[in-house]
Structure formats: C-alpha cells, structure tokens
Design a protein around this motif. Structure first.
Motif, PDB file in Angstrom:
ATOM      1  N   LEU A  35      33.262  -2.976  14.139  1.00  0.00           N
ATOM      2  CA  LEU A  35      32.607  -2.625  12.877  1.00  0.00           C
ATOM      3  C   LEU A  35      31.658  -1.437  13.025  1.00  0.00           C
ATOM      4  N   LEU A  36      31.332  -1.075  14.250  1.00  0.00           N
ATOM      5  CA  LEU A  36      30.342  -0.014  14.461  1.00  0.00           C
ATOM      6  C   LEU A  36      30.720   1.317  13.803  1.00  0.00           C
ATOM      7  N   PRO A  37      31.991   1.739  13.851  1.00  0.00           N
ATOM      8  CA  PRO A  37      32.317   3.027  13.220  1.00  0.00           C
ATOM      9  C   PRO A  37      32.067   3.049  11.708  1.00  0.00           C
ATOM     10  N   GLY A  38      31.984   1.898  11.073  1.00  0.00           N
ATOM     11  CA  GLY A  38      31.825   1.833   9.623  1.00  0.00           C
ATOM     12  C   GLY A  38      30.396   1.946   9.133  1.00  0.00           C
ATOM     13  N   ILE A  39      29.439   2.068  10.054  1.00  0.00           N
ATOM     14  CA  ILE A  39      28.036   2.174   9.655  1.00  0.00           C
ATOM     15  C   ILE A  39      27.380   3.346  10.370  1.00  0.00           C
ATOM     16  N   ARG A  40      26.214   3.720   9.858  1.00  0.00           N
ATOM     17  CA  ARG A  40      25.357   4.689  10.537  1.00  0.00           C
ATOM     18  C   ARG A  40      23.965   4.082  10.612  1.00  0.00           C
ATOM     19  N   GLY A  41      23.315   4.262  11.736  1.00  0.00           N
ATOM     20  CA  GLY A  41      21.964   3.740  11.901  1.00  0.00           C
ATOM     21  C   GLY A  41      20.923   4.726  11.411  1.00  0.00           C
ATOM     22  N   LEU A  42      19.736   4.204  11.139  1.00  0.00           N
ATOM     23  CA  LEU A  42      18.627   5.043  10.692  1.00  0.00           C
ATOM     24  C   LEU A  42      17.355   4.638  11.418  1.00  0.00           C
ATOM     25  N   ARG A  43      16.725   5.607  12.030  1.00  0.00           N
ATOM     26  CA  ARG A  43      15.356   5.426  12.517  1.00  0.00           C
ATOM     27  C   ARG A  43      14.451   6.248  11.610  1.00  0.00           C
ATOM     28  N   LEU A  44      13.488   5.605  11.012  1.00  0.00           N
ATOM     29  CA  LEU A  44      12.565   6.281  10.113  1.00  0.00           C
ATOM     30  C   LEU A  44      11.219   6.410  10.819  1.00  0.00           C
ATOM     31  N   GLU A  45      10.926   7.612  11.257  1.00  0.00           N
ATOM     32  CA  GLU A  45       9.667   7.906  11.948  1.00  0.00           C
ATOM     33  C   GLU A  45       8.546   8.013  10.909  1.00  0.00           C
ATOM     34  N   VAL A  46       7.591   7.104  10.961  1.00  0.00           N
ATOM     35  CA  VAL A  46       6.527   7.058   9.956  1.00  0.00           C
ATOM     36  C   VAL A  46       5.542   8.196  10.196  1.00  0.00           C
ATOM     37  N   THR A  47       5.358   9.024   9.164  1.00  0.00           N
ATOM     38  CA  THR A  47       4.443  10.164   9.264  1.00  0.00           C
ATOM     39  C   THR A  47       3.249  10.055   8.319  1.00  0.00           C
ATOM     40  N   GLY A  48       3.267   9.097   7.421  1.00  0.00           N
ATOM     41  CA  GLY A  48       2.159   8.925   6.491  1.00  0.00           C
ATOM     42  C   GLY A  48       2.282   7.605   5.756  1.00  0.00           C
ATOM     43  N   VAL A  49       1.152   7.094   5.296  1.00  0.00           N
ATOM     44  CA  VAL A  49       1.125   5.789   4.610  1.00  0.00           C
ATOM     45  C   VAL A  49       0.222   5.872   3.388  1.00  0.00           C
ATOM     46  N   ARG A  50       0.696   5.339   2.272  1.00  0.00           N
ATOM     47  CA  ARG A  50      -0.138   5.117   1.096  1.00  0.00           C
ATOM     48  C   ARG A  50      -0.005   3.641   0.740  1.00  0.00           C
ATOM     49  N   ALA A  51      -1.139   2.983   0.604  1.00  0.00           N
ATOM     50  CA  ALA A  51      -1.137   1.550   0.311  1.00  0.00           C
ATOM     51  C   ALA A  51      -2.072   1.257  -0.852  1.00  0.00           C
ATOM     52  N   LYS A  52      -1.739   0.217  -1.585  1.00  0.00           N
ATOM     53  CA  LYS A  52      -2.517  -0.122  -2.778  1.00  0.00           C
ATOM     54  C   LYS A  52      -2.504  -1.629  -2.993  1.00  0.00           C
ATOM     55  N   PHE A  53      -3.684  -2.167  -3.296  1.00  0.00           N
ATOM     56  CA  PHE A  53      -3.824  -3.583  -3.651  1.00  0.00           C
ATOM     57  C   PHE A  53      -4.554  -3.639  -4.990  1.00  0.00           C
ATOM     58  N   LYS A  54      -3.784  -3.660  -6.059  1.00  0.00           N
ATOM     59  CA  LYS A  54      -4.347  -3.592  -7.412  1.00  0.00           C
ATOM     60  C   LYS A  54      -4.603  -5.011  -7.915  1.00  0.00           C
ATOM     61  N   TYR A  55      -5.833  -5.469  -7.723  1.00  0.00           N
ATOM     62  CA  TYR A  55      -6.177  -6.849  -8.070  1.00  0.00           C
ATOM     63  C   TYR A  55      -7.548  -6.913  -8.734  1.00  0.00           C
ATOM     64  N   ALA A  56      -7.676  -6.205  -9.859  1.00  0.00           N
ATOM     65  CA  ALA A  56      -8.877  -6.281 -10.703  1.00  0.00           C
ATOM     66  C   ALA A  56     -10.146  -5.938  -9.932  1.00  0.00           C
ATOM     67  N   GLY A  57     -10.043  -5.039  -8.975  1.00  0.00           N
ATOM     68  CA  GLY A  57     -11.180  -4.723  -8.124  1.00  0.00           C
ATOM     69  C   GLY A  57     -12.352  -4.099  -8.846  1.00  0.00           C
ATOM     70  N   ARG A  58     -12.100  -3.480 -10.013  1.00  0.00           N
ATOM     71  CA  ARG A  58     -13.186  -2.829 -10.735  1.00  0.00           C
ATOM     72  C   ARG A  58     -13.764  -3.727 -11.835  1.00  0.00           C
ATOM     73  N   LYS A  59     -13.170  -4.890 -12.058  1.00  0.00           N
ATOM     74  CA  LYS A  59     -13.627  -5.768 -13.127  1.00  0.00           C
ATOM     75  C   LYS A  59     -14.861  -6.560 -12.706  1.00  0.00           C
ATOM     76  N   PRO A  60     -15.719  -6.903 -13.676  1.00  0.00           N
ATOM     77  CA  PRO A  60     -16.886  -7.733 -13.343  1.00  0.00           C
ATOM     78  C   PRO A  60     -16.455  -9.118 -12.887  1.00  0.00           C
ATOM     79  N   GLY A  61     -17.362  -9.772 -12.188  1.00  0.00           N
ATOM     80  CA  GLY A  61     -17.038 -11.077 -11.616  1.00  0.00           C
ATOM     81  C   GLY A  61     -16.537 -12.082 -12.633  1.00  0.00           C
ATOM     82  N   ALA A  62     -17.110 -12.081 -13.847  1.00  0.00           N
ATOM     83  CA  ALA A  62     -16.689 -13.042 -14.863  1.00  0.00           C
ATOM     84  C   ALA A  62     -15.232 -12.838 -15.253  1.00  0.00           C
ATOM     85  N   VAL A  63     -14.793 -11.585 -15.317  1.00  0.00           N
ATOM     86  CA  VAL A  63     -13.400 -11.302 -15.657  1.00  0.00           C
ATOM     87  C   VAL A  63     -12.492 -11.676 -14.485  1.00  0.00           C
TER      88      VAL A  63
END
Length: 210
Positions: free
Chosen positions: A153-181
C-alpha cells in the motif's frame, strides 16, 4: 485569527497541553493563483519535542501540486466550542434580552513548512510513528517496505512532515466579562449539559482572572 489579549494563552504550556490531547484538524494549503485554498481534514500526530506534525494522504489528492508549489501551510485545530445565548451575556444591570450571543471555543493554528516524504523506508517509519500515536497498545502489524500486509500500500500514499514555524492560539471563554456574567455563563453551561458544555465551562473557570 484575531486574538485579543484576554483570549491569549497564559503561556506556551496552556496551548501545548490542550493540543496534546487532540489529533484531528484541517490542513490549509495555498491554492493556485485565482483559486481558493485547499482545505483537507485529517488525523495527525504532533511531536512537540521535534517541533513537527506528521501525517499522510492518498497520492491522488489534488492538493499535492499546490503544496509543492508553496510549502507554507496552516494546520488548524478547533474544539471545546459552544454557543452562548444572548441572555447569558447580558450586563448585570441590564435586561436579559439586551445580551449579545457569542461563541466560545479553543483554537490552535500551527504555521508549518511542509516536507513531502516519498522514500518508501521513510514513509514506513512515518506511518509507524503515526500508528504508534493512535494505537499505543499495539494490535497492528508494523509497516515495512515489501512486507505484508501494508508494504504493497505504500506506493498509494505520500507522507508529510510539517515543520512548525509559528503558533497562534486562542481560548475565547468570556475573559473580558465581569465576574457576574462569567458566573451566569458557567451556570448556564452546567444546566444545559450539551455536547462540549462541560469542557467549555472548565476552560472558563480555569482561566477566570487570567
């Protein structure tokens, strides 16, 4: 992806721990001039120590020419997403119907330089690493060039190595809202108990005051 200061990870450990438990995302590859990007859903294995992602795709996949023309790609992973009704977000001193609906989610985008793997022995090694990630308990034969059951099966696929050069991450969980909200949103998620509500609530409470 817009990342406000209150949605940014507190440090690299936060997004790394989150990504370590996820292995499915979408690979975006720049399309030819005048064409939209190719977006390929796929399983992957992130190797944080080597700073790379490994995966493979079928040889007939139409993204290969575009990837070879421009190896700069983006791997996007999104999870723990929920819809928040407007009344949950209403200001503490305002009517519930004035609240603005929103989405809560976690996302990591890895900018990478793609390296195509066509050498049969290197492909076999890559596949064994990937299967080892998904099946650490074993149960499958190892991939070896010219050997059953996977060598043919090897000839039917191609492998990929993805060399990480940068990261953007986000955790959008009401971080700017007041405690009551935040309390109201957390209570609403607990009461609703829908898919991913518990995970979103955990993020909200964990990041509170970050």
């Amino acid at each position: 992806m817009l990342v406000h200061p209150w949605d940014a990870p507190r440090d690299d450990t936060e997004w790394q721990r989150w990504l370590a438990t996820r292995d499915f995302g979408q690979l975006a590859v720049n399309g030819p001039p005048g064409e939209p990007p190719f977006v390929q859903p796929l399983h992957f294995a992130h190797d944080a120590e080597r700073g790379e992602v490994i995966t493979h795709l079928a040889r007939p996949n139409p993204l290969w020419p575009a990837l070879e023309a421009d190896p700069q790609v983006l791997l996007s992973v999104v999870d723990d997403y929920v819809y928040v009704p407007g009344p949950w977000q209403a200001p503490p001193d305002g009517p519930p119907k004035h609240g603005t609906p929103t989405s809560l989610y976690a996302a990591v985008q890895l900018r990478c330089r793609a390296h195509v793997v066509d050498d049969p022995a290197e492909k076999a090694a890559l596949l064994n690493r990937q299967v080892g990630h998904f099946q650490p308990e074993g149960g499958s034969a190892r991939v070896a060039v010219g050997e059953q059951p996977y060598g043919r099966l090897l000839p039917g696929i191609r492998g990929l190595r993805l060399e990480v050069t940068g990261v953007r991450a986000k955790f959008k969980y009401a971080g700017r809202k007041p405690g009551a909200v935040q309390d109201r949103i957390a209570a609403g998620l607990a009461d609703r108990g829908g898919p991913r509500d518990a995970a979103a609530r955990e993020h909200l409470l964990r990041r509170r005051g970050a």
